[in-house]
Design a protein around this motif. Structure first.
Motif, PDB file in Angstrom:
ATOM      1  N   LYS A  92       1.151 -11.426  10.963  1.00 36.79           N
ATOM      2  CA  LYS A  92       0.847 -12.206   9.751  1.00 36.79           C
ATOM      3  C   LYS A  92       1.598 -11.729   8.512  1.00 36.79           C
ATOM      4  O   LYS A  92       1.135 -11.915   7.387  1.00 36.79           O
ATOM      5  N   GLY A  93       2.741 -11.094   8.696  1.00 32.84           N
ATOM      6  CA  GLY A  93       3.572 -10.703   7.579  1.00 32.84           C
ATOM      7  C   GLY A  93       3.138  -9.433   6.873  1.00 32.84           C
ATOM      8  O   GLY A  93       3.719  -9.071   5.837  1.00 32.84           O
ATOM      9  N   TYR A  94       2.134  -8.737   7.381  1.00 34.89           N
ATOM     10  CA  TYR A  94       1.680  -7.503   6.740  1.00 34.89           C
ATOM     11  C   TYR A  94       2.638  -6.358   7.063  1.00 34.89           C
ATOM     12  O   TYR A  94       3.319  -6.364   8.098  1.00 34.89           O
ATOM     13  N   SER A  95       2.674  -5.372   6.181  1.00 32.86           N
ATOM     14  CA  SER A  95       3.499  -4.193   6.392  1.00 32.86           C
ATOM     15  C   SER A  95       2.714  -3.132   7.149  1.00 32.86           C
ATOM     16  O   SER A  95       1.489  -3.032   7.019  1.00 32.86           O
ATOM     17  N   CYS A  96       3.430  -2.347   7.911  1.00 36.21           N
ATOM     18  CA  CYS A  96       2.795  -1.278   8.676  1.00 36.21           C
ATOM     19  C   CYS A  96       2.263  -0.202   7.720  1.00 36.21           C
ATOM     20  O   CYS A  96       2.964   0.205   6.781  1.00 36.21           O
ATOM     21  N   PRO A  97       1.036   0.273   7.917  1.00 37.25           N
ATOM     22  CA  PRO A  97       0.511   1.380   7.104  1.00 37.25           C
ATOM     23  C   PRO A  97       1.464   2.571   7.150  1.00 37.25           C
ATOM     24  O   PRO A  97       1.995   2.911   8.208  1.00 37.25           O
ATOM     25  N   GLU A  98       1.705   3.201   6.009  1.00 38.27           N
ATOM     26  CA  GLU A  98       2.707   4.245   5.890  1.00 38.27           C
ATOM     27  C   GLU A  98       2.419   5.432   6.806  1.00 38.27           C
ATOM     28  O   GLU A  98       3.337   5.999   7.425  1.00 38.27           O
ATOM     29  N   ILE A  99       1.161   5.813   6.919  1.00 36.31           N
ATOM     30  CA  ILE A  99       0.812   6.956   7.775  1.00 36.31           C
ATOM     31  C   ILE A  99       1.124   6.652   9.232  1.00 36.31           C
ATOM     32  O   ILE A  99       1.655   7.492   9.965  1.00 36.31           O
ATOM     33  N   LEU A 100       0.791   5.444   9.674  1.00 37.32           N
ATOM     34  CA  LEU A 100       1.089   5.031  11.052  1.00 37.32           C
ATOM     35  C   LEU A 100       2.597   5.014  11.283  1.00 37.32           C
ATOM     36  O   LEU A 100       3.082   5.461  12.336  1.00 37.32           O
ATOM     37  N   LYS A 101       3.343   4.524  10.325  1.00 32.12           N
ATOM     38  CA  LYS A 101       4.807   4.450  10.456  1.00 32.12           C
ATOM     39  C   LYS A 101       5.414   5.839  10.578  1.00 32.12           C
ATOM     40  O   LYS A 101       6.307   6.067  11.416  1.00 32.12           O
TER      41      LYS A 101
END
Length: 311
Positions: A92-101
């Motif tokens: 849905k166009g959301y960005s990946c959470p920074e910690i997960l990335k």
């Protein structure tokens, strides 16, 4: 180890943007067709988690992550991005959470982002995986679509299956497979298709192999269909009793990959138009599906006639 699909063959770059993991990360394999929406996992419950499933983040999951502390995110994402999980998709166009990335980059773990709706991603990938990972078997016979029903015609070699199929094609029905039928358990049914090398081909004794799509047009063949009925052709034996009224026995079924498929035994003898008989069998099946049983109607007429004469 069972059937599998590699991530690189499943997720197309045009729809899924890879934000972590290199080429080797795309060699990860998917063994189960279900998606995992990790609501319970984000809340810290991992007891029954099947890490073989692709993890899919949608609007609700991303909103929940925003309410989590950094410590909770670190603990949760460290468990999700493991060696067994095929990949994570952020929809849905959301960005990946920074910690997960950051965790994914350190572990060479594949994460993808897509603008597609979460439900659409789940439906499309589940359907693709369900077909690719389906249990399969091979059956000898001819497979046609007759009046909208997928019909497998079986019988001993030389009984005339292909010749009957040719007549049915000339009558406007569709060929799916001849000689060998690949059968797959997909969803709640069985889907059949021809092996690639035999696609659109029909073998006629005395003539050879013909390409049905070239001879009768591309509209005369189908790539696959659900199996709705099996018709077993048997050589006529005078000593054997065959169904005449249709009430002699319970409906005969044959099990294919755990699914029960209706089966009809049709005797073959000279002078019988087998193509017309098979068409009639399929139409009678359609009538039964709609709630009308010709055999029961005939018996009811006899009973009504007896009652009227006895009164």
């Amino acid at each position: 180890m069972g059937k599998s699909v590699k991530i690189k063959d499943l997720l197309k770059p045009a729809l899924f943007h890879q934000i972590s993991g290199d080429e080797s990360a795309l060699e990860r394999e998917v063994f189960v067709p279900e998606m995992n929406r990790p609501g319970f996992e984000l809340a810290g419950f991992f007891k029954h988690t099947d890490f073989r499933r692709i993890i899919l983040f949608g609007e609700k999951e991303i909103s929940f992550v925003k309410e989590m502390s950094k410590e909770s995110q670190l603990a949760c994402f460290s468990k999700l991005a493991n060696d067994e999980t095929p990949c994570i998709i952020i929809a849905k166009g959301y960005s990946c959470p920074e910690i997960l990335k950051n965790i994914a980059i350190k572990r060479n773990f594949p994460i993808f982002e897509t603008t597609q709706a979460t439900g659409r991603v789940s439906i499309d990938l589940t359907g693709t995986l369900d077909e690719a990972l389906a249990a399969e078997t091979l059956m000898h016979g001819v497979f046609l679509n007759i009046y909208g029903k997928g019909v497998v015609i079986r019988g001993d070699s030389g009984i005339g299956k292909s010749e009957i199929a040719l007549e049915l094609i000339k009558r406007g029905h569709f060929l799916i497979a001849d000689d060998a039928i690949e059968l797959y358990h997909i969803g709640q049914g069985i889907v059949g298709r021809a092996p690639e090398v035999l696609r659109n081909l029909l073998e006629i004794r005395g003539i050879g192999v013909i390409d049905v799509s070239k001879m009768f047009g591309v509209a005369s063949v189908l790539p696959k269909d659900h199996v709705d009925l099996i018709i077993q052709l048997e050589r006529w034996l005078p000593s054997r009793e065959y169904t005449r009224i249709g009430m002699e026995e319970d409906d005969v079924m044959e099990e294919i990959l755990g699914i029960q498929i209706p089966k009809i035994v049709v005797p073959v003898t000279g002078g019988r138009s087998m193509s017309a008989i098979i068409e009639a069998a399929v139409m009678n099946m359609q009538l039964k599906d709609s709630g009308f049983d010709s055999s029961k109607e005939f018996v009811n007429r006899i009973l009504d006639n007896i009652k009227s004469k006895s009164s």
